[in-house]
Write a protein that holds these residues in place. Structure first.
Motif, PDB file in Angstrom:
ATOM      1  N   UNK A  86       0.848  -1.181   0.000  1.00 14.51           N
ATOM      2  CA  UNK A  86       0.000   0.000   0.000  1.00 14.51           C
ATOM      3  C   UNK A  86       0.889   1.238   0.000  1.00 14.51           C
ATOM      4  N   UNK A  87       0.603   2.152  -0.936  1.00 13.02           N
ATOM      5  CA  UNK A  87       1.310   3.431  -0.992  1.00 13.02           C
ATOM      6  C   UNK A  87       0.461   4.456  -0.246  1.00 13.02           C
ATOM      7  N   UNK A  88       0.991   4.968   0.848  1.00 14.90           N
ATOM      8  CA  UNK A  88       0.232   5.911   1.658  1.00 14.90           C
ATOM      9  C   UNK A  88       0.079   7.251   0.937  1.00 14.90           C
ATOM     10  N   UNK A  89      -1.041   7.885   1.174  1.00 11.55           N
ATOM     11  CA  UNK A  89      -1.288   9.199   0.587  1.00 11.55           C
ATOM     12  C   UNK A  89      -0.207  10.171   1.059  1.00 11.55           C
ATOM     13  N   UNK A  90       0.383  10.895   0.125  1.00 11.14           N
ATOM     14  CA  UNK A  90       1.441  11.838   0.450  1.00 11.14           C
ATOM     15  C   UNK A  90       2.837  11.303   0.236  1.00 11.14           C
ATOM     16  N   UNK A  91       2.966   9.985   0.034  1.00 13.32           N
ATOM     17  CA  UNK A  91       4.297   9.393  -0.157  1.00 13.32           C
ATOM     18  C   UNK A  91       4.594   9.095  -1.627  1.00 13.32           C
ATOM     19  N   UNK A  92       3.700   9.513  -2.514  1.00 11.96           N
ATOM     20  CA  UNK A  92       3.834   9.151  -3.924  1.00 11.96           C
ATOM     21  C   UNK A  92       5.158   9.628  -4.522  1.00 11.96           C
ATOM     22  N   UNK A  93       5.500  10.886  -4.250  1.00 11.63           N
ATOM     23  CA  UNK A  93       6.724  11.448  -4.838  1.00 11.63           C
ATOM     24  C   UNK A  93       7.961  10.682  -4.373  1.00 11.63           C
ATOM     25  N   UNK A  94       8.008  10.325  -3.108  1.00  8.63           N
ATOM     26  CA  UNK A  94       9.157   9.593  -2.576  1.00  8.63           C
ATOM     27  C   UNK A  94       9.262   8.199  -3.203  1.00  8.63           C
ATOM     28  N   UNK A  95       8.133   7.542  -3.412  1.00  4.57           N
ATOM     29  CA  UNK A  95       8.141   6.205  -4.015  1.00  4.57           C
ATOM     30  C   UNK A  95       8.617   6.264  -5.461  1.00  4.57           C
ATOM     31  N   UNK A  96       8.177   7.290  -6.189  1.00  4.78           N
ATOM     32  CA  UNK A  96       8.478   7.398  -7.615  1.00  4.78           C
ATOM     33  C   UNK A  96       9.907   7.868  -7.893  1.00  4.78           C
ATOM     34  N   UNK A  97      10.482   8.632  -6.999  1.00  4.82           N
ATOM     35  CA  UNK A  97      11.685   9.402  -7.324  1.00  4.82           C
ATOM     36  C   UNK A  97      12.830   8.552  -7.851  1.00  4.82           C
ATOM     37  N   UNK A  98      13.045   7.373  -7.302  1.00  3.13           N
ATOM     38  CA  UNK A  98      14.212   6.572  -7.691  1.00  3.13           C
ATOM     39  C   UNK A  98      13.943   5.671  -8.890  1.00  3.13           C
ATOM     40  N   UNK A  99      12.710   5.676  -9.399  1.00  2.31           N
ATOM     41  CA  UNK A  99      12.360   4.753 -10.477  1.00  2.31           C
ATOM     42  C   UNK A  99      12.835   5.268 -11.829  1.00  2.31           C
ATOM     43  N   UNK A 100      13.134   4.369 -12.778  1.00  2.00           N
ATOM     44  CA  UNK A 100      13.477   4.801 -14.135  1.00  2.00           C
ATOM     45  C   UNK A 100      12.264   5.375 -14.832  1.00  2.00           C
ATOM     46  N   UNK A 101      12.484   6.217 -15.831  1.00  3.18           N
ATOM     47  CA  UNK A 101      11.370   6.888 -16.509  1.00  3.18           C
ATOM     48  C   UNK A 101      10.402   5.885 -17.143  1.00  3.18           C
ATOM     49  N   UNK A 102      10.914   4.694 -17.516  1.00  2.00           N
ATOM     50  CA  UNK A 102      10.044   3.699 -18.151  1.00  2.00           C
ATOM     51  C   UNK A 102       8.979   3.163 -17.192  1.00  2.00           C
TER      52      UNK A 102
END
Length: 451
Positions: A173-189
């Protein structure tokens, strides 16, 4: 509220085969096209340890994992399990958006748990969503013996990413408000809509991670990718996704295609294959209760150049003869010199009804011009008996030995393992390919795997 869940069955086709065939449980299984140009549809996790993955050429998969069970696939069995899983999802909410047989989004707020989620508030609601998702995964395993990975979040984007992180057989579960932190390290694909071409354009600009996109800003992405695409990629890079869960998305077309092991150079053979593809396409139309106005022919030639031709009829039709003759006419417009490696037949501009098209029906009665005239008198040739074909993984029943599945065939023989989803590992027997006591059969329902 993280009330949108994304469910993805684990290694679905291969897992269904393992659940149906006790002798394959815990062993590498690869499902896909078994011809020289076949590709992998799904590989079990045991096969993935050897580097086998979906969309890989089957020949390469055989080299990487020669001891795997290579099966041609059983769409009817997969459809049955999919319908059961989708039924469980619809008990949770009327807003279920299937993406494929083994994948779907669900909006829990629109279902019977909606009031409880609203009353629980953000913190309590997240706990309730986790409990609902765990119960769902348990229900699926109890009913089918298969495992599923589930992601929960406040948007479809993040729910999909969460389910990827949950694989295999997990829940994130991705908590509301943590989206940017979860996405930041991912590749653009990792973002939907960012394919190879977009990735290259971003890489040339020095943007390789989702955090790079967010830092670049919307203006730069619009300049690189265009207004609509650039703005959409930026919104997703900062975790914003307002796409709603849309139940039972309406297909825009129905099509089928085949890649041939040997390039087809004979026009009569090409026309025959078009008839075969048309029959499959029409069966899909009938199953969906649809008809269509535009017939589309796809031809990939020996040099990998791909051509499409289409013809729009006066009214929607689901008539196999009309569609076949239209596709044949389109084929005569294509230069097949050098050979054809792929053919596809499709129908678009779909409708929920069929209106008789007298013009199209009349065209069926007009035979195509024959470019090779027949002799005036043609001697009757004795018909050769049809050779029965058996496919690895195919369900069969023998009059004496009962239900089983085909392990392989060749040189006039077919090998069958006799076992069922709830039996012990079965015995193997070999028969002549034309044994009258051996017949194809429908797939048996799955039972939970024995623990």
């Amino acid at each position: 509220m993280p009330s949108i869940i994304h469910l993805d069955m684990d290694a679905f086709f291969a897992a269904v085969e393992q659940a149906a065939k006790p002798s394959l449980r815990g062993k590498p299984v690869v499902v896909g096209g078994l011809g020289g140009r076949g590709v992998v549809a799904t590989a079990s996790y045991e096969a993935r340890k050897f580097g086998v993955h979906s969309a890989m050429p089957m020949a390469q998969a055989r080299r990487l994992c020669p001891n795997a069970a290579f099966l041609s696939g059983r769409f009817e069995a997969y459809r049955q399990v999919s319908e059961l899983v989708m039924g469980l999802l619809r008990e949770l909410s009327p807003l279920v958006e299937p993406l494929s047989l083994d994948e779907a989004f669900v909006d829990l707020e629109a279902g019977p748990y909606g009031p409880a989620l609203a009353e629980a508030g953000p913190a309590g609601g997240a706990e309730l969503v986790l409990a609902i998702a765990e119960d769902l995964r348990a229900d699926i395993q109890e009913r089918t013996g298969l495992t599923a990975s589930v992601g929960a979040a406040g948007s479809k984007l993040m729910a999909k990413i969460a389910s990827e992180q949950a694989k295999p057989d997990g829940l994130v579960l991705v908590e509301i408000g943590s989206e940017r932190a979860v996405l930041s390290v991912m590749p653009v694909r990792a973002l939907p809509g960012v394919g190879p071409a977009t990735e290259q354009a971003l890489r040339r600009a020095g943007l390789t991670t989702v955090d790079d996109l967010a830092e670049a800003g919307e203006a730069e992405l619009v300049q690189l990718l265009g207004r609509a695409h650039g703005a959409g990629v930026y919104q997703m890079s900062i975790g914003l996704d307002e796409r709603p869960v849309v139940p039972d998305r309406d297909a825009k077309s129905v099509s089928v295609e085949d890649t041939f092991e040997v390039d087809l150079a004979d026009r009569d053979r090409i026309l025959h294959e078009i008839d075969v593809l048309t029959a499959r396409c029409v069966r899909r139309l009938h199953a969906a209760g649809r008809s269509g106005r535009t017939v589309v022919l796809k031809v990939r030639r020996f040099d990998f150049s791909t051509l499409t031709r289409s013809e729009t009829l006066r009214a929607p039709t689901d008539d196999e003869a009309v569609i076949a003759e239209t596709a044949r006419r389109l084929a005569l417009q294509v230069d097949v010199t050098g050979g054809v490696r792929l053919l596809g037949v499709g129908v678009s501009q779909l409708a929920d009804y069929t209106q008789e098209d007298l013009f199209a029906q009349a065209a069926v009665r007009e035979p195509l011009e024959d470019h090779r005239p027949e002799p005036a008198v043609r001697e009757a040739e004795p018909e050769e008996p049809a050779v029965r074909r058996w496919f690895p993984g195919q369900d069969v029943t023998h009059a004496q030995h009962g239900p089983g599945w085909v392990q392989g065939s060749g040189v006039g023989r077919v090998t069958v393992r006799f076992e069922t989803p709830d039996s012990e590992r079965g015995r193997v027997r070999t028969f002549a390919v034309d044994d009258p006591e051996l017949v194809p059969s429908a797939p048996l329902p799955l039972r939970p795997l024995k623990t």
